[in-house]
Enzyme design. Structure first.
Site, PDB file in Angstrom:
ATOM      1  N   VAL A  15      39.205  32.788  40.846  1.00 36.93           N
ATOM      2  CA  VAL A  15      37.865  32.217  40.956  1.00 36.93           C
ATOM      3  C   VAL A  15      37.485  31.447  39.704  1.00 36.93           C
ATOM      4  CG1 VAL A  15      35.435  32.741  41.317  1.00 36.93           C
ATOM      5  CG2 VAL A  15      37.181  34.049  42.545  1.00 36.93           C
ATOM      6  N   LYS A 107      30.070  42.307  42.688  1.00 36.47           N
ATOM      7  CA  LYS A 107      29.243  43.137  43.589  1.00 36.47           C
ATOM      8  C   LYS A 107      29.184  44.588  43.141  1.00 36.47           C
ATOM      9  CE  LYS A 107      32.347  41.244  45.162  1.00 36.47           C
ATOM     10  NZ  LYS A 107      33.414  40.393  45.710  1.00 36.47           N
ATOM     11  N   GLU A 131      25.404  34.852  44.067  1.00 34.69           N
ATOM     12  CA  GLU A 131      25.762  34.410  45.421  1.00 34.69           C
ATOM     13  C   GLU A 131      27.208  34.727  45.751  1.00 34.69           C
ATOM     14  OE1 GLU A 131      24.959  33.887  48.612  1.00 34.69           O
ATOM     15  OE2 GLU A 131      23.429  32.454  47.927  1.00 34.69           O
ATOM     16  N   GLY A 136      31.335  35.681  49.936  1.00 38.29           N
ATOM     17  CA  GLY A 136      32.042  34.503  49.431  1.00 38.29           C
ATOM     18  C   GLY A 136      31.222  33.231  49.435  1.00 38.29           C
ATOM     19  N   GLY A 189      49.211  40.315  49.697  1.00 37.93           N
ATOM     20  CA  GLY A 189      48.318  40.250  48.545  1.00 37.93           C
ATOM     21  C   GLY A 189      46.846  40.266  48.916  1.00 37.93           C
ATOM     22  N   ASP A 203      33.782  48.006  49.025  1.00 39.69           N
ATOM     23  CA  ASP A 203      33.464  46.621  48.674  1.00 39.69           C
ATOM     24  C   ASP A 203      32.393  46.062  49.617  1.00 39.69           C
ATOM     25  OD1 ASP A 203      34.342  43.769  47.629  1.00 39.69           O
ATOM     26  OD2 ASP A 203      34.473  43.689  49.807  1.00 39.69           O
ATOM     27  N   LYS A 207      28.186  45.061  48.975  1.00 45.45           N
ATOM     28  CA  LYS A 207      27.518  43.821  49.390  1.00 45.45           C
ATOM     29  C   LYS A 207      26.296  44.136  50.247  1.00 45.45           C
ATOM     30  CE  LYS A 207      32.003  41.513  49.291  1.00 45.45           C
ATOM     31  NZ  LYS A 207      33.211  41.149  50.095  1.00 45.45           N
TER      32      LYS A 207
END
Lengths: 428, 428
Positions: A15, A107, A131, A136, A189, A203, A207
């Protein structure tokens, strides 16, 4: 034109590199859109020597993200390291204390420390934008905090972990069991270093907790969430659900009820023909429901270099335009404590159990359900195999507590093998 | 806390009343979210005496919206009258000239006068916000100008007229011809006073023109759009398309190509199983594609009191938070002139024609297509009725100009009755 907006970026994984590439390639476009030049002063990552496919020339290198965050020559600290604690949190705190705004994709940090960080930011007159932390590239935090600011939000739902959705749709399409598809996802991956963050629903739960806080004006309460991963979903469940016109999704649902805030992230059944039922692979979908707007559905890529970098850039542009608002859409001090309500809103449930080949076995199960007040909408018994028959039940709307009572009672019938599986059927 | 933000609202139809209701009911919530009290100073509408189901006590009444717009006791002029010119435009100009920000739901005014109004606004240091003008409650202007500000937008698509989508899906589900369903929609009050705004594609075209301007940094160019309404779509087309796995939608598509900007709003075929193909009734859907984010899909109610009021309130809250940006996302002076490109991007087409019952008739049509360089992917000839056989053709990808050449050539074959219908098949 205003002064340049100067960034310090910590974390140069996929990222971070994506963000740098856009900043270098689209400098003129970003300036046209925001009225400011956006520059990078300094960067930090674990491994200075690594070839990342993007030049770091002209950026100061800092080994220590905390030192980076406190530098005088940055206006925004861009935190792309991840992890709820450790360097990410230390550097974020250092940035806020030294008067920097923060843009983050983290997050976990916000789900665990969101209230404290929001108070720290607001105490220092700074903002935290995130955001990229939720779904995403989908601008859902913006939609909720800004676009729908005139609404009382009534419900928030979402499929927000692409890896889980990949595993579930791949099981559906291939007929392979969970373990094999999990291994495939791992080989590709797709999984976090700790796979339980993905398949354990953590995860996605992080969110949902952030969206719930914005939606309902409550302090982030990840601990109060009902959380269940996809590890117990079998290929038999996937097939049985499909037979009855459903898909199994790891779906988050949060709604404010008279008893308090319901938050659950768990595998559940949704109609196969519904937009969420049709969501394939790594795509994310978020559903926002408000009293004025009705239902808004947002769909897009939930992860990956481009989509996540897009979200980070959106936040940076907002700050460049001097769009400033409290972390959860209203001042941290006005967020209310959550009264957690377990999922007491009645719903139909899917139940799968293994019945022994004994006379009257099905009647005993039906009796236990009836005595708990759970009424049966549809039932299928399949052929016996090895002395056991799979039985699928779809109940009418019932309380989860009543169903749990019935399931507990099944053990005493002497005709049910193992633990029955019960999954909520959501109306979406 | 800052000073109150004072509104003047012109137009008290469904949307205006919806906005007033939310402002009255949710004053505390809006203040918590924006940090400012939001008040109404004055209102204006055509008929003062009408019972609107909401109290106007405490608001100054102005008969003249221009006088309202220029009042000293308002900060935002909320324009909900509609119409591209006349009082809406005069009052908007008066508001900007006297230093007010403007919030409007008026797609026609901005599609026709957007550039001049943007220049006027920016010259006076004011903003015009118009989320309610495009796709009702869906925060798509915000997504495009802000959330995706880090992207080069590659394509924008949308089903943005609920009435047309209602008519087309109702034809599909009922098997009724266009004229009957049009009358139904009219009886239900779904049509504008001038129905051609809806079924002629003009309303949806206005919306697409605004999104294209933001997406591609171009001056609004509604005049340069290829525009075709749904009036020529027959029930035969709907059925034939369904037979081949398609749905017919009034879909807008805008993309920047090497030759210039393509903008078309026209009925076209989309796969029945695609999200746009499955869109039923009055719901809107917008698809945004960017180089970083990939594809984002937004769905929601495109009209009605609640959804439109939600969008108006979102804009008001943004201004209360002092979020200020140029009308089309970058300064009006930097928007480039549009080089209109007719739809030269090749696409497959659906063609329906009526073939006379003569030997070799089909061969003649096939020959004309072949000579124009149009290759046939699928063809169906149905039973002759009254000496004519309906023929459906799906072409391979071709230029529209080549297809038009072939269709022109069909007249000379002496075997084709009437004008063939040709609809583009969009990949969505």
């Amino acid at each position: 034109m205003s002064e340049p907006l100067r960034l310090g970026i910590a974390g140069l994984g996929t990222v971070g590199v994506g963000v740098l590439k856009i900043l270098r390639r689209e400098a003129a476009m970003l300036t046209a859109r925001t009225g400011r030049e956006i520059t990078v002063s300094a960067v930090s990552a674990r491994n200075r020597g690594k070839d990342r496919g993007v030049s770091l020339d002209g950026y100061v290198w800092e080994d220590d993200p905390v030192a980076l965050a406190a530098r005088d020559d940055i206006d925004i600290f861009v935190e792309l390291m991840g992890g709820s604690d450790g360097p990410a949190k230390a550097a974020t705190e250092a940035a806020l204390k030294s008067g920097k705004d923060v843009v983050t994709a983290n997050k976990a940090m916000l789900a665990v420390h969101g209230q404290a960080l929001a108070e720290l930011a607001e105490g220092n007159g700074r903002v935290i934008r995130y955001e990229a932390a939720v779904a995403g590239g989908i601008p859902v935090v913006k939609a909720l905090t800004e676009g729908l600011a005139g609404n009382r939000i009534t419900r928030v739902m979402g499929v927000m972990n692409g890896t889980c959705n990949y595993i579930l749709t791949r099981m559906q399409s291939s007929g392979l069991p969970y373990d094999e598809v999990f291994q495939e996802a791992s080989d590709l991956g797709y999984l976090e270093a700790d796979p339980n963050l993905d398949v354990g629903g953590i995860d996605a739960g992080h969110k949902l907790a952030l969206l719930a806080s914005i939606a309902f004006g409550t302090r982030v309460a990840f601990d109060a969430m009902e959380l269940e991963g996809i590890g117990r979903v079998t290929i038999d469940d996937i097939k049985a659900a499909a037979d009855m016109g459903f898909r199994i999704k790891l779906l988050g649902v949060s709604q404010m009820t008279g008893r308090g805030l319901e938050q659950r992230m768990a595998p559940c059944l949704v109609p196969a023909a519904s937009p969420i039922g049709q969501l394939e692979g790594g795509t994310n979908m978020v559903v926002l429901e408000g009293d004025a707007v009705g239902q808004i559905v947002l769909r897009g890529a939930g992860a990956g270099e481009g989509p996540t970098a897009s979200a980070v850039l959106g936040d940076i542009c907002d700050i460049a335009r001097n769009f400033r608002l409290p972390v959860f859409g209203q001042p941290a001090g006005t967020l209310t404590d959550v009264q957690p309500a377990s999922s007491t809103t009645p719903a139909p449930y899917y139940v799968r159990l293994a019945l022994q080949d004994k006379p009257g076995a099905l009647a005993k199960v039906a009796t236990v359900l009836g005595e708990a007040g759970v009424s049966i909408h549809r039932m299928r018994q399949y052929d016996h195999k090895g002395g056991r028959a799979p039985v699928l039940i779809v109940t009418h709307k019932t309380q989860r507590s009543a169903l749990d009572l019935a399931i507990a009672g099944m053990a005493g019938t002497g005709v049910v093998e193992g633990d029955p599986v019960a999954l909520r059927i959501e109306s979406v």
